[in-house]
Design an enzyme around this catalytic site. Structure first.
Site, PDB file in Angstrom:
ATOM      1  N   SER A   1       0.924  -1.163  -0.056  1.00  0.00           N
ATOM      2  CA  SER A   1      -0.137  -0.006  -0.063  1.00  0.00           C
ATOM      3  C   SER A   1       0.729   1.240   0.072  1.00  0.00           C
ATOM      4  O   SER A   1       2.053   1.084   0.578  1.00  0.00           O
ATOM      5  CB  SER A   1      -1.104  -0.124   1.134  1.00  0.00           C
ATOM      6  OG  SER A   1      -1.338   1.331   1.301  1.00  0.00           O
TER       7      SER A   1
ATOM      8  N   TYR B   1      -0.941  -0.497   9.946  1.00  0.00           N
ATOM      9  CA  TYR B   1      -1.075  -1.021   8.760  1.00  0.00           C
ATOM     10  C   TYR B   1       0.206  -0.654   7.887  1.00  0.00           C
ATOM     11  O   TYR B   1       0.844  -1.464   7.165  1.00  0.00           O
ATOM     12  CB  TYR B   1      -2.476  -0.572   7.916  1.00  0.00           C
ATOM     13  CG  TYR B   1      -2.752  -0.915   6.636  1.00  0.00           C
ATOM     14  CD1 TYR B   1      -3.397  -2.230   6.421  1.00  0.00           C
ATOM     15  CD2 TYR B   1      -2.587  -0.033   5.337  1.00  0.00           C
ATOM     16  CE1 TYR B   1      -3.202  -2.639   5.309  1.00  0.00           C
ATOM     17  CE2 TYR B   1      -2.897  -0.407   4.350  1.00  0.00           C
ATOM     18  CZ  TYR B   1      -3.179  -1.726   4.112  1.00  0.00           C
ATOM     19  OH  TYR B   1      -3.464  -2.117   2.894  1.00  0.00           O
TER      20      TYR B   1
END
Length: 262
Positions: A143, A156
């Site tokens: 990501s 994350y």
């Protein structure tokens, strides 16, 4: 003006005879990747914590919780039993349960590391021995949170940063065996998971979630959120013979979002 997905597909049958596993394949990006690999001729086994009403056609589905070592082991063993080997691994499973200050995330750190990082480490460890005999390709789904440093996504981002570092090191280790390893660094893609995240960020009294979509799209130079098929096409290329000299790379697929940050 937003630029839409052109729908251009790879070569039909280019993955015929190849055996693939895709984690997190029940919906969104994982389902699109699974469909793309099946359409290219691959045999695919996919997994998620629960089977959706409509699994991607043409693929075998295994229910497994990949945030646990036991769940990864079960999935790997079942995939090998079903296919007799593996040539392609797409480590797509991931996500996070909450969006909070990094100082308030104590209970979520371990799960976030398990599903976004250790699931891939464990699955590769279980399946790579079967790949060494014939080579293959591994894709890790990461990501742009690793570079954009969103304050409420640091757990994350940390897990995905670990995944990218691991991916580069694994590429160097496995190159002599003819196994290529790449990561894809994704921007905001419209999926069921991103919609849940949007609703959680907005909250019950925070306004219209569609306004947040418009804000996110306005921050992307190409003018729209990604579509799962955008990612599926890239993954299909990266695991195909057309990408035979690509390894150790981190391919950014974000509509120009991170380029606009600098």
């Amino acid at each position: 003006m937003a630029i839409e997905n052109s729908g251009v597909a790879g070569k039909p049958g280019e993955l015929a005879g190849r055996r693939a596993v895709v984690t997190g394949g029940s919906r969104g990006i994982g389902a699109a990747v699974t469909r793309g690999l099946v359409e290219a001729g691959a045999t695919v086994v996919t997994s998620a914590r629960s089977e959706p009403p409509h699994s991607p056609p043409g693929a075998a589905f295994v229910t497994a919780d990949l945030s646990t070592a036991a769940g990864v082991s079960r999935f790997a063993d079942t995939a090998l039993d079903l296919m007799g080997g593996v040539d392609i691994i797409v480590n797509n499973a991931g996500g996070c349960r909450s969006f909070q200050s990094v100082l308030e995330l104590e209970n979520d750190w371990q799960y976030t590391m398990d599903i976004n990082f250790l699931a891939a480490v464990r699955l590769n460890a279980a399946l790579v021995p079967a790949m060494r005999r014939s080579g293959g390709a591994i894709v890790h789904v990461s990501s742009i949170a690793t570079v954009a440093a969103y304050p409420n996504l640091l757990h994350y981002a940390a897990a995905k940063s670990a995944l990218e570092t691991y991916s580069r090191g694994l590429a160097a280790e496995l190159a002599p065996d003819g196994i290529r390893v790449v990561s894809v660094c994704l921007g905001n893609v419209e999926t069921p998971a991103s919609r849940r995240a949007r609703d959680q960020i907005v909250g019950p009294d925070g306004g219209n979630p569609d306004d947040l979509i418009e804000q996110w799209a306005a921050e992307i130079p190409l003018g729209r959120l990604g579509d799962p098929e955008d990612i599926a096409e890239a993954v299909r290329f990266l695991v195909s013979p057309r990408a035979s000299w690509i390894t150790g790379s981190n391919v950014v697929i974000d509509g120009g979002k991170t380029a606009s940050l600098y």
